[in-house]
Scaffold this motif. Structure first.
Motif, short mmCIF file in Angstrom:
data_model
loop_
_atom_site.label_atom_id
_atom_site.label_comp_id
_atom_site.label_asym_id
_atom_site.label_seq_id
_atom_site.Cartn_x
_atom_site.Cartn_y
_atom_site.Cartn_z
N LYS A 1 0.86 -1.18 0.00
CA LYS A 1 0.00 0.00 0.00
C LYS A 1 0.89 1.23 0.00
CE LYS A 1 -3.61 2.42 2.58
NZ LYS A 1 -4.37 2.51 3.85
N VAL A 2 0.52 2.22 -0.80
CA VAL A 2 1.25 3.49 -0.81
C VAL A 2 0.25 4.60 -0.54
CG1 VAL A 2 3.11 2.71 -2.30
CG2 VAL A 2 1.06 3.71 -3.33
N ASN A 3 0.72 5.60 0.22
CA ASN A 3 -0.12 6.71 0.64
C ASN A 3 0.55 8.03 0.30
OD1 ASN A 3 -2.14 5.19 2.56
ND2 ASN A 3 -0.11 4.54 3.25
N GLY A 4 -0.25 9.01 -0.08
CA GLY A 4 0.25 10.34 -0.31
C GLY A 4 -0.81 11.37 -0.01
N GLY A 5 -0.38 12.52 0.47
CA GLY A 5 -1.35 13.57 0.75
C GLY A 5 -0.67 14.91 0.95
N ASP A 6 -1.47 15.98 0.79
CA ASP A 6 -2.87 15.83 0.40
C ASP A 6 -3.06 16.06 -1.10
OD1 ASP A 6 -2.34 18.55 0.42
OD2 ASP A 6 -4.03 19.08 1.67
N THR A 7 -2.04 16.64 -1.77
CA THR A 7 -2.03 16.71 -3.23
C THR A 7 -0.70 16.16 -3.73
OG1 THR A 7 -1.12 18.96 -3.23
CG2 THR A 7 -3.53 18.73 -3.26
#
Length: 918
Positions: free
Chosen positions: A741-747
């Protein structure tokens, strides 16, 4: 001013209804609302004779009946100490010969009252209802000055309970005036039997001696009894017995109340009290050839599906703002299919108990604990408080049990701990003399109320002494750990066992049930705010495997200040459990069915595609409603194939549903899908009239064994791991679940270099579909570098505020509050689609995010999952890609963040799938 009735009270008045529907007179005045108020921390008031002044002169204003620490009080100060209240009223009873009583629902902790400068009484204790006879000082037709002085110092001996979420301080339940004749019925206790026998013990207080007639009339006169008595001045005990022909029994399923009146005719006046009772019997019994008891209701076994209720409200604290909210609480419990609630370490408000009676929910009511040593002062305060609670709430048919202590709180002699050697010290400093006191309290409560089940101590330290219930607490996370724990407890439960008892005491054949369980404290650092649905389903399944177990208490009904493990949010809004995705129509209530199908299997198993699996099923019945009938057990094995629901196998059989307890059903043999899939085995039990009685499910992570993944699709598949991006740009980004799983935020964006099949592998590609699982990404404080974390200690039991965003285990469970994101999909810089990602969810649908947790006591984005996204590339773009056989895929969050789920995360066993059709 004329008498005020409940219907005439101004709408604006808080808690305008009569406070005690179980014991109600018609002539009364509600004193809730605005009172003058002033703190007296220096204790000047008595010397300055504030009690002799005018009620309106205190400098502040408070709204009664709310604790002065609560927002609704208008004070909002958590100061402990002394405070004064004042109220002026010119109310007078219609009959000038009537007595006038000043009544308090509850005041914490020591209360003194004056009327027109004259002392009318004192009371000590934070939970009991009390009253003062103010007749002799009441001035008819003139303004009467009511002054109340309260002390609340949180003494170590004080029976406070678990107030820390919001302190109970001062007046915290309604206050009212009430008129009664010179001779009146002070109280009456109803004991009922299911054969219709009703025995009443009443107390009549008489100022005028003489003949009297006491009449009982219920169910619109269908049930009536009259008796004569000779009254002496003072308190008169009165006993009566009558029978109901073909009684309607009270139960959660059919909460019938015999509503009516008790009438006393004496001295030329009539005292009328509206009250009610329910016909029901609570007990324990050996059933069939069992050598252990079950809990019974009306002579039949009952399985207790229960929850812990802190009864906390964010604005009123332990005082509900409105009667409607108390009613709604019972509705929310019933909606879940629960039949039982444990009110935690405090007695409940009488009006909420009324709604429990009226709407049907069983109640275990705890006594409030003290937090100091169990010395003489603490014991005396506790005993006085417990007596008031049992006396006040005796007639509520919903209450089936009194829990006298909780988790040894107040029973530990901590002041002696330092002076004891390791040889002398007993576990948790629970000394033998204290254990004997607890035994005495258990026996005292049994004598006081022989109609109910009494528990000595609801334990987390295996320290019962003598009890009608053999309960225990546990907070264990992880399927294998929980299964092992529950099995061990069941195997160690039998008459004569020393397990779960202390001081040389042993188990009787008392029923075994759990009285606290959950997945909040069984996780390192607490669970923060995370999905409980996955854990909850297999926990219910494990409980129902053992017919020695009679029920459970899940922690808890609603989230509170530092525990986020409720069925509902604190404001009553819903959490989404997601069970309907696995088995259409399924909800939490299915897990609470008295007739239940146990799937004796882990919640998820890894298996090879096309392999065989055998499912063991059990029937668990704690109701006779279908005994002797033939029920239909149906099942199906289904999986999702890139957005298409595929049922690979199904079956059904008729089941003879006979007898209580747990018995095996025929096992089911399955052939698993021939592709990568989360395969779901779902069962439903159906009544002869076609009504679904219960649903259940388990899952399989089926692995096809191919590098690119195996799916039912024409053409060729290219799988791109979500963690293999070639470029990314985010203010905050990270990997989780072993890079699945990969996550990025907020843009920002993740970019991938995608290699299509060569011309030798696939001559021409006519259509390209992209499949991937994605959600928005809510950034928590810890995700953006903030690291403050509250230390876990006993202060959490007192309501210490916890911010779940710092908790490493937190991944907010799906609820009604959404976190939306917009996802732009670009291929070689061309925007080909914009997808709205509705939320950043986590619940039981995140099968793979649960199945691949590395540690049971630490949660890593557990239960998180996304939405299956399908993007069809434009034909012109696909034509050009036949030449280059590669492209750059950019998944870009315009707002709201982005989480991408790979093969071993989320709910779909896919990475980024590129489906090339020929």
């Amino acid at each position: 001013m004329t008498a005020n009735t409940a219907s005439a009270v101004r709408y604006e008045m808080p808690r305008a209804e009569y406070p005690r529907p179980d014991w109600q007179r018609s002539e009364w005045l509600n004193l809730n609302g605005s009172w003058s108020f002033q703190f007296d921390h220096e204790n000047h008031g008595l010397a300055a004779k504030w009690q002799e002044g005018e009620a309106r002169t205190f400098r502040d204003e408070i709204t009664v009946p709310f604790s002065w620490s609560s927002p609704l009080s208008g004070i909002g100060s958590n100061d402990k100490g002394i405070a004064w209240y004042g109220k002026e009223t010119d109310w007078a009873p219609e009959d000038k010969e009537s007595k006038v009583f000043l009544r308090f629902g509850a005041v914490d902790y020591k209360c003194d009252a004056w009327v027109n400068g004259q002392a009318v009484g004192s009371h000590t204790g934070g939970y009991g209802t009390f009253e003062f006879d103010v007749t002799d000082v009441w001035a008819a037709g003139k303004p009467n000055q009511i002054i109340v002085r309260v002390e609340d110092f949180d003494h170590a001996h004080q029976a406070r309970g678990k107030q820390g979420y919001g302190e109970i301080r001062g007046i915290w339940q309604p206050v009212w005036l009430e008129a009664r004749p010179q001779n009146y019925v002070r109280d009456a206790k109803f004991n009922t039997r299911i054969d219709g026998t009703v025995e009443v013990t009443a107390t009549v207080v008489a100022s005028i001696a003489g003949k009297a007639e006491l009449a009982f009339s219920f169910a619109d006169g269908e049930v009536s009894h009259r008796a004569e008595a000779d009254l002496a001045e003072g308190s008169n005990a009165f006993r009566a017995s009558f029978a109901i022909h073909e009684p309607k029994l009270w139960s959660p399923e059919s909460p019938y109340l015999y509503e009516g009146e008790i009438t006393l005719e004496s001295a030329g006046r009539t005292d009328t009290v509206s009250t009610y009772f329910g016909v029901r019997e609570i007990g324990t019994a050996l059933v069939g050839d069992k050598n252990y008891r079950w809990i019974t209701l009306n002579g039949k076994p009952v399985y207790l599906n229960g929850t812990l209720d802190q009864s906390f409200h964010p604005t009123g604290f332990f005082t509900y703002p409105t009667d409607r909210e108390m009613q709604d609480e019972i509705y929310l419990l019933n909606r879940m299919g629960l039949n039982f609630v444990r009110i935690h370490i405090k007695p409940e408000e009488p009006r909420k108990l009324y709604w429990a009676d009226k709407l049907g929910i069983l109640v275990m009511e705890d006594m409030p604990c003290f937090w100091g040593d169990p010395d003489d002062a603490a014991r005396a305060a506790y005993e006085s408080e417990a007596l008031e609670v049992i006396d006040r709430d005796y007639n509520h048919p919903s209450i089936f049990s009194w829990a006298m202590f909780n988790e040894t709180w107040g029973l530990k002699t901590n002041s002696k701990a330092a002076s004891l050697t390791s040889d002398d010290r007993l576990p948790h400093n629970y000394l033998p003399e204290t254990q004997e006191w607890v035994r005495g309290i258990y026996r005292w409560a049994k004598e006081l109320d022989p109609t109910r089940i009494i528990e000595d101590n609801s334990p987390c330290n295996y320290d019962h002494v003598e009890s009608d219930l053999n309960t225990w607490h546990f907070y264990v996370n992880g399927y294998n750990e929980l299964r092992s724990h529950v099995t061990e407890v069941v195997e160690k439960t039998y008459p004569g066992s020393t397990f779960n008892y202390i001081g040389g005491n042993t188990q009787s054949d008392a029923p075994l049930m759990n009285s606290e369980c959950g997945n909040v404290w069984g996780i390192e650092g607490g669970a923060g705010d995370s999905d409980l649905a996955w854990h909850y389903r297999y926990m219910m399944n494990e409980f129902r495997r053992h017919d020695k177990m009679c029920g459970f208490v899940f922690t808890e009904f609603k989230d509170v200040i530092n525990e986020f493990n409720g069925y509902y949010r604190l404001d009553g809004s819903d959490k989404q459990f997601g069970y309907e995705w696995f088995n259409p129509g399924m909800s939490v209530a299915d897990l609470h069915s008295p007739d239940f199908v146990v799937i004796d299997a882990p919640p998820c198993r890894t298996a090879d595609a096309g392999g065989q699996a055998t499912i063991e099923l059990l029937r668990s019945s704690f109701s006779d409603r279908y005994h002797g009938k033939t029920l239909q057990l149906s099942w199906e094995l289904w999986h999702d194939n890139l957005g298409t629901r595929v049922v690979s196998e199904s079956g059904s059989e008729a089941v003879e549903w006979n007898g209580y307890g747990v018995n095996p059903l025929a096992s089911v043999s399955l052939t698993l899908p021939s592709q990568d899939a989360v395969a779901v085995f779902a069962v439903r039990l159906t009544s002869p009239d076609g009504r679904v009685i219960a649903r259940n499910f388990v899952t399989f992570d089926v692995r096809g064994g191919k590098e690119q993944g195996a799916y039912e699709a024409d053409g060729r598949i290219v799988s791109v791991p979500v963690g293999s991006y070639s470029a990314s740009e985010w203010p905050h980004s990270w990997h989780a679940l072993q890079d699945h799983k990969v996550n990025g935020g907020d843009t920002g964006y993740f970019a991938y270099e995608v290699e299509l099949p060569t011309a030798e592998e696939q001559q021409a590609v006519y259509e390209i579909d992209l499949y991937f699982e994605a959600s928005s990404k809510r950034l928590l404080k810890r995700n953006i570098g903030e690291t403050e974390q509250a230390k876990l200690d006993i202060s959490f039991m007192h309501g210490k505020l916890a911010d779940p965003e710092f908790n490493a285990n937190t991944y907010f469970m799906t609820d009604t509050e959404r976190h939306e994101a917009k996802l732009n999909v670009r291929v070689d810089g061309v925007l080909v689609d914009t997808i709205v990602l509705p939320d950043n969810p986590a619940d039981s649908r995140g099968v793979l995010s649960w199945h691949y947790q590395q540690e049971s006591r630490k949660l890593e984005e557990a239960g998180s999952y996304g939405y299956l996204c399908r993007v069809a590339l434009p034909s012109a773009l696909t034509a050009r890609l036949n030449d280059s056989r590669k492209f750059k895929l950019q998944l870009e969050a315009a707002e709201g963040g982005l989480a991408l789920y790979g093969r071993n995360a989320g709910r779909y066993p896919i990475d980024i799938v590129v489906h090339c059709k020929d």
